[in-house]
Design an enzyme around this catalytic site. Structure first.
Site, PDB file in Angstrom:
ATOM      1  N   GLY A  10     -51.393  10.335 -29.490  1.00  0.00           N
ATOM      2  CA  GLY A  10     -50.069  11.418 -29.265  1.00  0.00           C
ATOM      3  C   GLY A  10     -50.382  12.629 -29.170  1.00  0.00           C
ATOM      4  O   GLY A  10     -50.885  13.322 -30.338  1.00  0.00           O
ATOM      5  N   ALA A  11     -50.518  13.363 -28.138  1.00  0.00           N
ATOM      6  CA  ALA A  11     -50.651  14.860 -27.940  1.00  0.00           C
ATOM      7  C   ALA A  11     -49.288  15.545 -27.748  1.00  0.00           C
ATOM      8  O   ALA A  11     -49.075  16.510 -26.985  1.00  0.00           O
ATOM      9  CB  ALA A  11     -51.499  14.895 -26.550  1.00  0.00           C
ATOM     10  N   GLY A  12     -48.402  15.200 -28.410  1.00  0.00           N
ATOM     11  CA  GLY A  12     -46.995  15.919 -28.480  1.00  0.00           C
ATOM     12  C   GLY A  12     -47.290  16.824 -29.394  1.00  0.00           C
ATOM     13  O   GLY A  12     -48.043  17.459 -30.067  1.00  0.00           O
ATOM     14  N   GLY A  15     -49.169  15.645 -32.765  1.00  0.00           N
ATOM     15  CA  GLY A  15     -50.490  15.135 -32.738  1.00  0.00           C
ATOM     16  C   GLY A  15     -51.312  16.432 -32.169  1.00  0.00           C
ATOM     17  O   GLY A  15     -52.528  16.582 -32.743  1.00  0.00           O
ATOM     18  N   ARG A  89     -34.368   8.991 -38.910  1.00  0.00           N
ATOM     19  CA  ARG A  89     -35.572   8.532 -38.767  1.00  0.00           C
ATOM     20  C   ARG A  89     -35.370   6.934 -38.295  1.00  0.00           C
ATOM     21  O   ARG A  89     -36.229   6.466 -37.413  1.00  0.00           O
ATOM     22  CB  ARG A  89     -36.631   8.731 -39.646  1.00  0.00           C
ATOM     23  CG  ARG A  89     -36.782   9.835 -40.103  1.00  0.00           C
ATOM     24  CD  ARG A  89     -37.753  10.044 -41.190  1.00  0.00           C
ATOM     25  NE  ARG A  89     -37.919  11.494 -41.537  1.00  0.00           N
ATOM     26  CZ  ARG A  89     -37.496  12.105 -42.482  1.00  0.00           C
ATOM     27  NH1 ARG A  89     -36.554  11.662 -43.193  1.00  0.00           N
ATOM     28  NH2 ARG A  89     -37.915  13.636 -42.641  1.00  0.00           N
ATOM     29  N   VAL A 119     -48.230   8.323 -38.714  1.00  0.00           N
ATOM     30  CA  VAL A 119     -47.612   9.482 -38.926  1.00  0.00           C
ATOM     31  C   VAL A 119     -46.091   8.994 -38.216  1.00  0.00           C
ATOM     32  O   VAL A 119     -45.056   9.558 -38.612  1.00  0.00           O
ATOM     33  CB  VAL A 119     -48.171  10.758 -38.521  1.00  0.00           C
ATOM     34  CG1 VAL A 119     -47.169  11.845 -38.571  1.00  0.00           C
ATOM     35  CG2 VAL A 119     -49.415  10.928 -39.054  1.00  0.00           C
ATOM     36  N   ARG A 152     -42.145  20.378 -48.820  1.00  0.00           N
ATOM     37  CA  ARG A 152     -41.075  21.141 -48.786  1.00  0.00           C
ATOM     38  C   ARG A 152     -40.305  21.496 -50.074  1.00  0.00           C
ATOM     39  O   ARG A 152     -39.739  22.457 -50.451  1.00  0.00           O
ATOM     40  CB  ARG A 152     -39.967  20.128 -48.067  1.00  0.00           C
ATOM     41  CG  ARG A 152     -40.488  20.308 -46.596  1.00  0.00           C
ATOM     42  CD  ARG A 152     -39.750  19.356 -45.549  1.00  0.00           C
ATOM     43  NE  ARG A 152     -40.022  19.317 -44.199  1.00  0.00           N
ATOM     44  CZ  ARG A 152     -40.140  18.346 -43.314  1.00  0.00           C
ATOM     45  NH1 ARG A 152     -39.648  17.159 -43.707  1.00  0.00           N
ATOM     46  NH2 ARG A 152     -40.308  18.454 -41.860  1.00  0.00           N
ATOM     47  N   HIS A 176     -39.993   7.369 -46.752  1.00  0.00           N
ATOM     48  CA  HIS A 176     -39.713   8.686 -46.163  1.00  0.00           C
ATOM     49  C   HIS A 176     -38.426   8.759 -45.173  1.00  0.00           C
ATOM     50  O   HIS A 176     -38.181   8.877 -44.010  1.00  0.00           O
ATOM     51  CB  HIS A 176     -40.997   9.102 -45.013  1.00  0.00           C
ATOM     52  CG  HIS A 176     -41.140  10.496 -44.270  1.00  0.00           C
ATOM     53  ND1 HIS A 176     -40.894  11.625 -44.761  1.00  0.00           N
ATOM     54  CD2 HIS A 176     -41.093  10.621 -43.064  1.00  0.00           C
ATOM     55  CE1 HIS A 176     -40.820  12.643 -44.156  1.00  0.00           C
ATOM     56  NE2 HIS A 176     -40.802  12.166 -43.164  1.00  0.00           N
TER      57      HIS A 176
HETATM   58  N1  APR Z   1     -49.608   5.822 -26.013  1.00  0.00           N
HETATM   59  C1  APR Z   1     -49.962   7.161 -26.480  1.00  0.00           C
HETATM   60  N2  APR Z   1     -49.052   8.121 -26.538  1.00  0.00           N
HETATM   61  C2  APR Z   1     -47.649   8.014 -26.482  1.00  0.00           C
HETATM   62  C3  APR Z   1     -47.142   6.518 -26.217  1.00  0.00           C
HETATM   63  C4  APR Z   1     -48.326   5.276 -26.131  1.00  0.00           C
HETATM   64  N3  APR Z   1     -47.941   4.205 -26.071  1.00  0.00           N
HETATM   65  N4  APR Z   1     -45.749   6.541 -26.138  1.00  0.00           N
HETATM   66  C5  APR Z   1     -45.554   8.031 -26.462  1.00  0.00           C
HETATM   67  N5  APR Z   1     -46.683   8.671 -26.670  1.00  0.00           N
HETATM   68  C6  APR Z   1     -46.642   9.969 -26.767  1.00  0.00           C
HETATM   69  C7  APR Z   1     -45.612  10.923 -25.733  1.00  0.00           C
HETATM   70  O1  APR Z   1     -46.221  10.964 -24.593  1.00  0.00           O
HETATM   71  C8  APR Z   1     -45.789  12.301 -26.555  1.00  0.00           C
HETATM   72  O2  APR Z   1     -46.601  13.158 -25.996  1.00  0.00           O
HETATM   73  O3  APR Z   1     -46.407  10.537 -28.085  1.00  0.00           O
HETATM   74  C9  APR Z   1     -46.125  11.860 -28.168  1.00  0.00           C
HETATM   75  C10 APR Z   1     -44.791  12.321 -29.166  1.00  0.00           C
HETATM   76  O4  APR Z   1     -44.975  13.645 -29.209  1.00  0.00           O
HETATM   77  P1  APR Z   1     -43.426  14.485 -29.381  1.00  0.00           P
HETATM   78  O5  APR Z   1     -42.535  13.671 -28.377  1.00  0.00           O
HETATM   79  O6  APR Z   1     -43.956  15.929 -29.258  1.00  0.00           O
HETATM   80  O7  APR Z   1     -43.058  13.780 -30.671  1.00  0.00           O
HETATM   81  P2  APR Z   1     -43.855  14.350 -32.221  1.00  0.00           P
HETATM   82  O8  APR Z   1     -42.986  15.584 -32.568  1.00  0.00           O
HETATM   83  O9  APR Z   1     -45.250  14.842 -32.080  1.00  0.00           O
HETATM   84  O10 APR Z   1     -43.572  13.566 -33.141  1.00  0.00           O
HETATM   85  C11 APR Z   1     -44.265  12.166 -33.117  1.00  0.00           C
HETATM   86  O11 APR Z   1     -44.325  11.776 -35.344  1.00  0.00           O
HETATM   87  O12 APR Z   1     -43.211  12.858 -36.954  1.00  0.00           O
HETATM   88  C12 APR Z   1     -43.122  11.864 -36.218  1.00  0.00           C
HETATM   89  O13 APR Z   1     -40.963  11.530 -36.195  1.00  0.00           O
HETATM   90  C13 APR Z   1     -41.893  12.020 -35.452  1.00  0.00           C
HETATM   91  O14 APR Z   1     -41.979   9.577 -34.449  1.00  0.00           O
HETATM   92  C14 APR Z   1     -42.309  10.945 -34.326  1.00  0.00           C
HETATM   93  C15 APR Z   1     -43.796  11.371 -33.992  1.00  0.00           C
END
Ligand code: APR
Length: 312
Positions: A10-12, A15, A89, A119, A152, A176
């Site tokens: 997950g590179a969001g 991540g 959540r 996570v 927090r 959580h």
């Molecule tokens: N494989 C790899 N990456 C994936 C997949 C998958 N099958 N499905 C989704 N993703 C990636 C998305 O492309 C996106 O880049 O996961 C990333 C999620 O990033 P964000 O949408 O920015 O979410 P973020 O705020 O990082 O939160 C991620 O962590 O804290 C928890 O509740 C939050 O469940 C959420 C997770």
């Protein structure tokens, strides 16, 4: 000495920020994986190019597949959808269950000896899923939530008392979610119980703000959820594992009868070392705290049942 290897799936927001924090420290090579073409590659290259300035010689690469992740010491799983205003959540459950299931299968094929750190929310249910899918021993699946919730709580207590956050020792246990349990009885500031230092109505308000801490951020951001504090919490767990620090931290771990809870992931104090969850530490809880922990565990169990009934 070769560096450790940490994969972040997950590179969001969560991540990529965790990957950046780990890269900055320089002690681990990082692999950042995402399903979106170019996203992990671009972010990883950008982070790598910060190395000459920040002084990190670690490597970081991005990928859309899992070959590069082989032999990881720790795999942090942040892939999935995040909350928007008005969502709990739990609303993420079935979508993220499918994502976590496929990710864990891929990860385990490449790193059968790794420690999995879910996570993705809803966290406790996702940890349960990761445990089921991986077939790993319970010690090697440990979720991140309690350090964040505790951070927090400590932030708000420090603001109230006008003392350093480092002088506050606090514990938030349970799932959580809305039913998380800030354990006021074990929360101290400079050696004194906070219940002696803060009037009850103020303390109750701080507990409530802690429980709603994630939603408070979501309501500000509107398009996503928190990631700076979550990623900092991830790094503390990664360090306790990689350096075998054996810190006692609130983490989401599989309970086998501890706290009277059986066969379920819930947030509890955990001794975290290079073996993963090396011990579940059992606090003496008041009867109210214990009842709140059971209620919180019941809420997690309900989600697990929904997942089990959904199959997949
Ligand atoms: N494989 C790899 N990456 C994936 C997949 C998958 N099958 N499905 C989704 N993703 C990636 C998305 O492309 C996106 O880049 O996961 C990333 C999620 O990033 P964000 O949408 O920015 O979410 P973020 O705020 O990082 O939160 C991620 O962590 O804290 C928890 O509740 C939050 O469940 C959420 C997770």
């Amino acid at each position: 000495m070769s560096r450790s290897k940490v994969t972040v799936v997950g590179a969001g927001n969560v991540g990529a920020t965790a990957a950046q924090r780990i890269f900055d420290k320089g002690y681990a090579d990082v692999v950042l994986v995402d399903i979106v073409d170019g996203l992990p590659q671009g972010k990883a290259l950008d982070i790598l190019e910060s190395g000459p300035v920040s002084g990190s010689d670690a490597s970081i690469v991005g990928a859309n597949s899992y070959e590069e992740t082989a032999g990881s010491d720790v795999v942090v799983i942040t892939s999935g959808i995040a909350r928007k205003p008005g969502m709990s959540r739990d609303d993420l459950l079935l979508t993220n269950m499918k994502i976590v299931t496929s990710v864990v299968n891929e990860v385990v094929a490449q790193s059968p000896d790794t420690i999995l750190m879910p996570v993705t929310n809803p966290l406790d249910a996702m940890a349960q899923r990761a445990y089921q899918v991986s077939g790993f021993p319970k010690q090697r699946v440990v979720g991140m939530a309690g350090i964040l919730d505790t951070a927090r709580f400590r932030t708000f207590l420090a603001m109230e008392l006008d003392v350093s956050v480092e002088s506050i020792d606090a514990w938030v246990l349970g799932g959580h979610g809305d039913s998380m349990v800030p354990v006021v009885g074990s929360t101290i500031a400079g050696g004194q119980p906070v219940s002696k230092l803060i009037p009850k109505d103020r303390l109750d308000a701080i507990v409530k703000r802690t429980q709603d801490g994630g939603a408070e951020i979501v309501n500000y951001l509107k398009t996503g959820s928190a990631y700076y504090a979550p990623s900092a919490a991830i790094v503390q767990m990664v360090e306790s594992i990689l350096f075998d620090k054996k810190q006692i931290l609130p983490c989401t771990a599989y309970l086998d009868g501890e706290y009277g809870i059986d066969g379920l992931f819930v947030g509890v104090p955990v001794k975290l070392g290079d073996g993963g969850v090396e011990e579940i530490v059992e606090f003496d809880l008041t009867s109210d705290e214990s009842a709140a922990l059971q209620r919180s565990a019941d809420a997690v169990r309900e989600l697990v049942e929904v997942m089990d009934n959904a199959g997949g």
